[in-house]
Scaffold this active site. Structure first.
Site, short mmCIF file in Angstrom:
data_model
loop_
_atom_site.label_atom_id
_atom_site.label_comp_id
_atom_site.label_asym_id
_atom_site.label_seq_id
_atom_site.Cartn_x
_atom_site.Cartn_y
_atom_site.Cartn_z
N HIS A 33 17.34 -10.77 -4.56
CA HIS A 33 17.69 -9.37 -4.02
C HIS A 33 16.98 -9.10 -2.91
O HIS A 33 17.58 -8.46 -2.09
CB HIS A 33 16.88 -9.00 -5.50
CG HIS A 33 16.45 -7.66 -5.31
ND1 HIS A 33 17.86 -6.72 -6.29
CD2 HIS A 33 16.18 -6.86 -4.48
CE1 HIS A 33 17.19 -5.27 -6.26
NE2 HIS A 33 16.51 -5.41 -5.08
N GLU A 34 15.71 -9.78 -2.63
CA GLU A 34 15.54 -9.29 -1.26
C GLU A 34 16.10 -9.61 -0.41
O GLU A 34 15.77 -8.81 1.32
CB GLU A 34 13.49 -9.67 -1.00
CG GLU A 34 13.28 -9.65 -2.40
CD GLU A 34 12.27 -8.07 -3.01
OE1 GLU A 34 13.26 -7.09 -1.78
OE2 GLU A 34 12.21 -7.85 -4.12
N HIS A 38 18.45 -7.35 1.16
CA HIS A 38 17.64 -6.04 1.69
C HIS A 38 17.10 -6.40 3.20
O HIS A 38 17.85 -5.85 4.08
CB HIS A 38 16.42 -5.91 1.39
CG HIS A 38 16.16 -5.46 0.22
ND1 HIS A 38 17.37 -3.54 -0.26
CD2 HIS A 38 16.10 -5.26 -1.47
CE1 HIS A 38 16.75 -3.26 -1.42
NE2 HIS A 38 16.26 -4.14 -2.06
N GLU A 49 19.74 -0.57 -1.90
CA GLU A 49 19.38 -1.99 -2.69
C GLU A 49 21.27 -2.14 -3.68
O GLU A 49 21.50 -2.59 -4.17
CB GLU A 49 19.24 -0.48 -4.41
CG GLU A 49 17.48 -0.31 -3.76
CD GLU A 49 16.93 -1.73 -4.21
OE1 GLU A 49 17.57 -2.38 -4.83
OE2 GLU A 49 15.26 -1.79 -3.35
#
Lengths: 519, 519
Positions: A282-283, A286, A312
């Site tokens: 997820h990170e 980003h 997101e």
């Protein structure tokens, strides 16, 4: 080099001399904006440090430093020279980087000029004190340790909202993260999603059967988890010479004004494999966005992701559409078994495990299907807090009531409930809806990418992600903040943002996983 | 809270209104100085990060951020409001904290007002770029990678010196680190030390015999080294809730404007036990000073150690007078053997090992006796660089010639010679002499402490350091920058700074260790 126009030694007469020379005004404006960007970037380094390595004794001093940086950046943005430069810079060719820069600078100035420097500094100071208090409160699951900070931060943010535009008092909060978003528009989006997701959850729940996640539970060495995660995101294309990974209570990604240094943090659960792995993906999603922005935008208002919704969409795309997919695991599952000898079973069983639906307490660990219900809950609570319909003291109870209503469970304690997220502590009201906006956009973008470049799927089965990343770089990342979010999505996918592809994706994926209907 | 007087939105009329109210002027001045202090502290966090965790891709952006912070702090210090506030604040009771604050603020303002903001920003930017270049140059022992940066930094620092007071062009550099120091005064000090140390080194060299350091060589696990070092400095009184320890190429100690967060870094050599251990004790000595400053001085010009000479007296005191002493090792040697089973021999042999005299290449690893010759060499080279008698291109050769003259050896390569220290890369010309000033003061302070509190020695044999730290806290640390360095030393020891005790200490310690004369 020119340094005029950037600080207290500014010679105001200089600005007037160049009234008729818009290019000089633009250059002075850019220098002023670069200084402001540097102050924000310095504040980001201080915030990163606070959340990773700062000792306890640094809390109070750090809060003062952050308040000072926030105040100086704000003062520079609202000082009389800024609107003068903005005016003299004139208009630029529509569609050019410079036209976009002026549009964004004017918007930032308009917003900032409504807010007194005192309030900006107070918000910075209050959140810098609230964040460590939240960590303690969560550790001991004691809402009373955090409640006074929540009161303070909320009061300041409501004061901020009252000074800004918006039909609804919550609109100003949303607009900060997703330009163009509104309470009304989000109510429409959540209503459509609720209508699609709630019956789907009901259908799936009727077929839940045995717990499919047993494969993910056990004892997993943290260093091995970290190494596996590093391998995965290296293959995505995360550039370690322009970033690093550290541990933090609440995982986050942070940049410092450009693509040269974009860091992520992760949290590992030694008993549950999915926590650290999906947080890492997820990170990294980003970070891939920030690392892909045109470097010439650095230190300007064009730098960085355009909105939290689009941001997101990138994190959720890599976390869900990639790292929770069959092609991904057909390559990585043998490697995972090599790293953790205790993991057994075939790849299809593992695929079912990482996609198991189970209403649960923690948003960041929720499955894809129930995830948006966690966001819906927060959206509704925040609207109530800003409408004055809900007191801070009543939050834990309201939280638990909505958990019961939407997910059928009540958190065992506040650490697993109202205290689980860092957002309120750091003043990020209006951020949560971005997660669902991101889910919606992630599917729309991913389907457009695969339609245009079908080789993305067979590449993924070989652990290669270059074509996918290349498409995202070209269509999303490199543009930074140049286009408005809706415009960017329409340019990339040929259509305005739309919830339909996301709902179809959920129905198809979980319909098949839980054999609700034939594929 | 008042925010006037601290930024570009300052209402100058406000300052005038309060002409007749010196207390208000002082309050506004303190707020302005706190803002400046916060900018310096933020820059320190960015510098710490750059030297510990920042990825390579961050170099350029970080240099810009640091330049911006330096420029803003400078602009705020020299803006017209500052001298106005300094004047209106009037005079305060001699000996009071406020009188000291005004004295320091006036000195800082006088110095800063000579320097254009452009130069301050350029120095910050040039050093932020030079420091990583120095790391690469040192790694590959390639002077040519660093030489252009050295040229640039030196040119900027010479420009700075030309704008500041001083009988000698190097005086302005010295004054920055040791207020009151001068080229002339240091020539006198080094001349006295040379006269005492050179014959002593000659006498010792004639008796060197076999290598006494074999005990310190081997394979030493880094994590165990770190744990042992942590135990040692914990017993000194280093407060981990107000600090932390990380790795860095060149060990350093750093604070962020107050005693609440004072960090150290260390470098370990897996083959040589003394490197990491004494670096840890040295940096902890600095940190104990900063952690001991009166917290009410935070964010004011009174915060922090008074001079680099006094600062080094603290680091060298803990490194040498404590951690290279018999009482220290009578307690810690059994523990060291417990940690490293390969270390054998009796405590006296170990004491001789950590005090072995051997002319060598690296200053930070030099024995106490030859250490000051390393400093003398740097002092003379820096004087030559500022007198225009030495070109940067000739530095490596000049370095090696002086090494041959003073220590009888020529470094095997530039990494072990002219490239070994970080100081020039970060613009710290004039800093090196502080190490020898620190050596001189360390003995004077330590002897005063032991004379007043003789229980310090038996306590040390029990691994306790509370009385020693307490004496230093009371007589040195807590005062921050309140007194001038000479004044502080005279208050603490009853005498002005004096080289005689230091020379007597060296003669006695190494005379006994190398049986030059009877004890």
């Amino acid at each position: 080099m020119l340094y005029a126009g950037t600080g207290p030694t500014t010679d105001a007469s200089m600005v007037r001399v160049i009234t008729d020379r818009p290019d000089d005004s633009l250059q002075l404006l850019k220098e002023r904006l670069a200084t402001i960007s540097d102050l924000y970037s310095a504040a980001s380094v201080l915030a990163w440090d606070r959340q990773t390595y700062m000792p306890e004794g640094g809390v109070v001093g750090r809060a003062e430093q952050l308040a000072t940086l926030a105040r100086l950046a704000h003062e520079m943005l609202v000082s009389p020279e800024t609107p003068e430069l903005l005016e003299h810079a004139g208009e630029r060719e529509p569609g050019s980087d410079e036209a976009a820069l002026l549009r964004l600078a004017r918007r930032e100035h308009r917003r900032a000029s409504r807010l007194p420097a005192r309030l900006v500094a107070e918000i910075s100071r209050a959140t810098a004190l609230a964040e460590p208090a939240w960590i303690h409160a969560r550790e001991s699951s004691d809402w009373s340790l955090f409640a006074p900070h929540m009161e303070r931060v909320l009061a300041l943010k409501r004061e901020e909202a009252s000074l800004l535009d918006g039909e609804h008092p919550y609109d100003a909060m949303l607009d900060r993260y997703d330009p163009g978003a509104s309470t009304q528009r989000l109510r429409g989006m959540f209503s459509a999603l609720k209508a699609g997701i709630v019956p789907l959850v009901r259908d799936v729940s009727a077929r839940l059967g045995e717990d499919r996640t047993a494969l993910l539970r056990g004892a997993f060495d943290e260093a091995t988890q970290e190494a596996f995660g590093r391998d995965v995101i290296s293959s995505f294309g995360y550039d370690w010479s322009r970033g690093r990974q550290d541990r933090a209570v609440h995982p986050f990604c942070i940049d410092f004004g450009g693509p040269g240094d974009v860091r992520i943090t992760t949290r590992f659960d030694p008993g549950l494999l999915s926590v650290g792995l999906f947080a890492t993906c997820h990170e990294a999603g980003h970070a891939l966005y920030e690392q892909g922005v045109d470097p010439s935008y650095s230190h300007t208002p064009l730098a960085g992701g355009v909105s939290m919704g689009v941001h997101e969409s990138q994190s959720r795309l890599w976390e869900n559409l990639v790292a929770r997919s069959r092609p991904f695991w057909s390559y990585f599952y043998p490697r995972l078994r090599g790293a953790f000898s205790s993991v057994s079973g075939d790849v299809e069983t593992f695929y079912k495990a990482v996609n198991a639906v189970k209403p649960s307490e923690i948003r960041t660990e929720a499955d894809e299907l129930t995830y948006d219900l966690h966001v819906l809950l927060r959206f509704e609570l925040e609207v109530d807090l800003f409408e004055d319909g809900l007191a801070v003291a009543d939050l834990p109870e309201a939280w638990n009531a909505k958990m019961k209503e939407y997910l059928g469970i009540v958190p065992k304690n506040d650490a697993l409930g109202v205290l689980q997220d860092t957002h309120w502590a750091i003043g990020y009201f209006g951020y949560f809806p971005s997660y669902t906006v991101g889910n919606v956009l992630s599917v729309q973008l991913y389907e457009a990418a695969v339609e245009e470049r079908p080789e993305i799927l067979p590449e993924m089965e070989r652990g290669e992600f270059g074509t996918l990343l290349g498409w995202l770089r070209e269509n999303v990342h490199r543009h930074g903040k140049k286009y408005e979010p809706d415009d960017l999505i329409e340019r990339a996918t040929g259509r305005p943002p739309d919830t339909a592809p996301y709902l179809r994706y959920l129905e198809s994926k979980f319909g098949e996983l839980y054999t609700i209907r034939d594929k």
